[in-house]
Write an enzyme that holds these catalytic residues in place. Structure first.
Site, PDB file in Angstrom:
ATOM      1  N   CYS A 113       0.805  -1.218   0.000  1.00  0.00           N
ATOM      2  CA  CYS A 113       0.000   0.000   0.000  1.00  0.00           C
ATOM      3  C   CYS A 113       0.843   1.275   0.000  1.00  0.00           C
ATOM      4  O   CYS A 113       0.329   2.356  -0.267  1.00  0.00           O
ATOM      5  CB  CYS A 113      -0.954   0.000   1.192  1.00  0.00           C
ATOM      6  SG  CYS A 113      -2.128  -1.366   1.173  1.00  0.00           S
ATOM      7  N   HIS A 254      -3.681   7.095   3.151  1.00  0.00           N
ATOM      8  CA  HIS A 254      -4.021   5.793   2.572  1.00  0.00           C
ATOM      9  C   HIS A 254      -5.409   5.391   3.062  1.00  0.00           C
ATOM     10  O   HIS A 254      -5.729   5.502   4.252  1.00  0.00           O
ATOM     11  CB  HIS A 254      -2.984   4.762   3.001  1.00  0.00           C
ATOM     12  CG  HIS A 254      -3.328   3.356   2.633  1.00  0.00           C
ATOM     13  ND1 HIS A 254      -3.747   2.994   1.373  1.00  0.00           N
ATOM     14  CD2 HIS A 254      -3.324   2.211   3.378  1.00  0.00           C
ATOM     15  CE1 HIS A 254      -3.977   1.687   1.345  1.00  0.00           C
ATOM     16  NE2 HIS A 254      -3.730   1.191   2.536  1.00  0.00           N
ATOM     17  N   ASN A 284     -10.173  -0.411   0.063  1.00  0.00           N
ATOM     18  CA  ASN A 284      -8.715  -0.330  -0.007  1.00  0.00           C
ATOM     19  C   ASN A 284      -8.257  -0.830  -1.378  1.00  0.00           C
ATOM     20  O   ASN A 284      -8.309  -2.027  -1.654  1.00  0.00           O
ATOM     21  CB  ASN A 284      -8.093  -1.166   1.113  1.00  0.00           C
ATOM     22  CG  ASN A 284      -6.582  -1.076   1.153  1.00  0.00           C
ATOM     23  OD1 ASN A 284      -5.946  -0.538   0.252  1.00  0.00           O
ATOM     24  ND2 ASN A 284      -5.996  -1.624   2.202  1.00  0.00           N
TER      25      ASN A 284
END
Length: 338
Positions: A113, A254, A284
């Site tokens: 990520c 994020h 996500n």
């Protein structure tokens, strides 16, 4: 020495929507449970037969259109992903071919990520060195390809998307990337991973039967790590450069979990009108979350030239990172509503 600045941004999301109510029919979960613990309402799922490079290519094509350039002007493409179409050639190579960027070199960066910020830092070096004038950085992942839809703890979290930015040189003090901070801690490898498919555990009957080709996450450990590190790196990069949360125009974290974002926002001491959040719509999307949120923030008119922006992320590895920059693109003439 020139600075690198983001001169264009674009994104692509698949048409198919997978809602929490759809997931209720697949695993033992509920819309209320998912929303209260993650902030996610729905996510996008790429159609079968399509891959990460297809989403990335669409984002890059739109990027070129937005900037008004020919793909032949692109000199390099760096793709951040943990779901490459295949181990080799790189997804960057496939994107280069699909968009017609015949003059560009290309490669991938894998930092989970945190991948987009890592890739952005790499791309910026070519601009700052004065050797290149147009570098494309993409964050893209088809997380549905490695998500186990029998695992109620992980299948609610992830979606598919890609987004891209164009880096160009500038001498203008009112725009450009100011700083990067990148960190990693390999002791976290066992807590967030895809166990099989690499050289340690090549595909076999055992790996398939044991679901080792799907995401594995120790949720509590990852959550604790993420809350701490994403908040720390956000504050640290501001302090290092003589700023505080009050100086920020926009914080783009994020998009993994709304509670993790909450913790970082409190640590920065900023109001929520300075935070870009779209986890509710997309879940996500791993390497795509930050550039996707950035693209939407720009389209919604949340950014103008000179605005101070912080990106912050964390990911498997463990990895965590932040970027501080001044935005370099004027507001769109007709911002779109959310």
């Amino acid at each position: 020495m020139p600075k690198a600045y983001i001169s264009a941004v674009a994104h692509y999301v698949p048409e198919k929507v997978l809602t929490n109510f759809d997931l209720e029919k697949m695993v033992d979960t509920s819309d209320e449970w998912i929303r209260s613990r993650t902030g996610i309402r729905e996510r996008r799922i790429l159609e079968p037969g399509k891959a990460t490079s297809d989403m990335a290519a669409e984002a890059v094509k739109k990027l070129c259109e937005n900037r008004g350039i020919d793909p032949l002007e692109i000199e390099g493409i760096v793709v951040a992903t943990v779901t490459p179409d295949m181990f080799f050639p790189s997804t960057g190579n496939l994107v280069q071919e699909k968009v017609g960027a015949k003059n560009a070199w290309s490669f991938d960066v894998a930092a989970a990520c945190s991948g987009f910020i890592y890739a952005l830092s790499v791309g910026a070096q070519y601009i700052m060195a004065g050797t290149h004038k147009k570098i494309v950085v993409v964050g893209g992942d088809k997380m549905s390809a490695i998500t186990n839809y029998r695992d109620r703890n992980t299948c609610v979290l992830f979606g598919d998307a890609a987004a891209a930015v164009l880096l160009e040189p500038t001498e203008d003090e009112d725009k450009g990337i100011i700083d990067f901070m990148l960190f990693s801690d390999g002791s976290g490898a066992d807590y967030l991973k895809m166990k099989a498919g690499g050289s340690l555990f090549p595909a076999s009957l055992e790996t398939v039967v044991n679901d080792w080709h799907y995401i594995y996450q120790d949720g509590k450990t990852v959550f604790k790590f993420a809350v701490t590190k994403m908040a720390e790196v956000s504050v640290h990069i501001l302090e290092k450069n003589g700023f505080t949360g009050k100086d920020l125009t926009l914080f783009i974290p994020h998009q993994a979990n709304l509670r993790i974002i909450d913790a970082a926002v409190k640590r920065l001491g900023i109001d929520y009108d300075k935070v870009m959040i779209n986890i509710d719509k997309y879940g996500n999307t791993t390497a795509a979350t930050i550039p996707l949120a950035l693209s939407e923030a720009y389209l919604q008119g949340k950014l103008d030239v000179g605005d101070l922006v912080v990106f912050a992320t964390f990911g498997g590895g463990f990895t965590w990172a932040s970027t501080l920059l001044r935005w370099g693109i004027p507001k769109p003439e007709k911002p779109i509503s959310e």
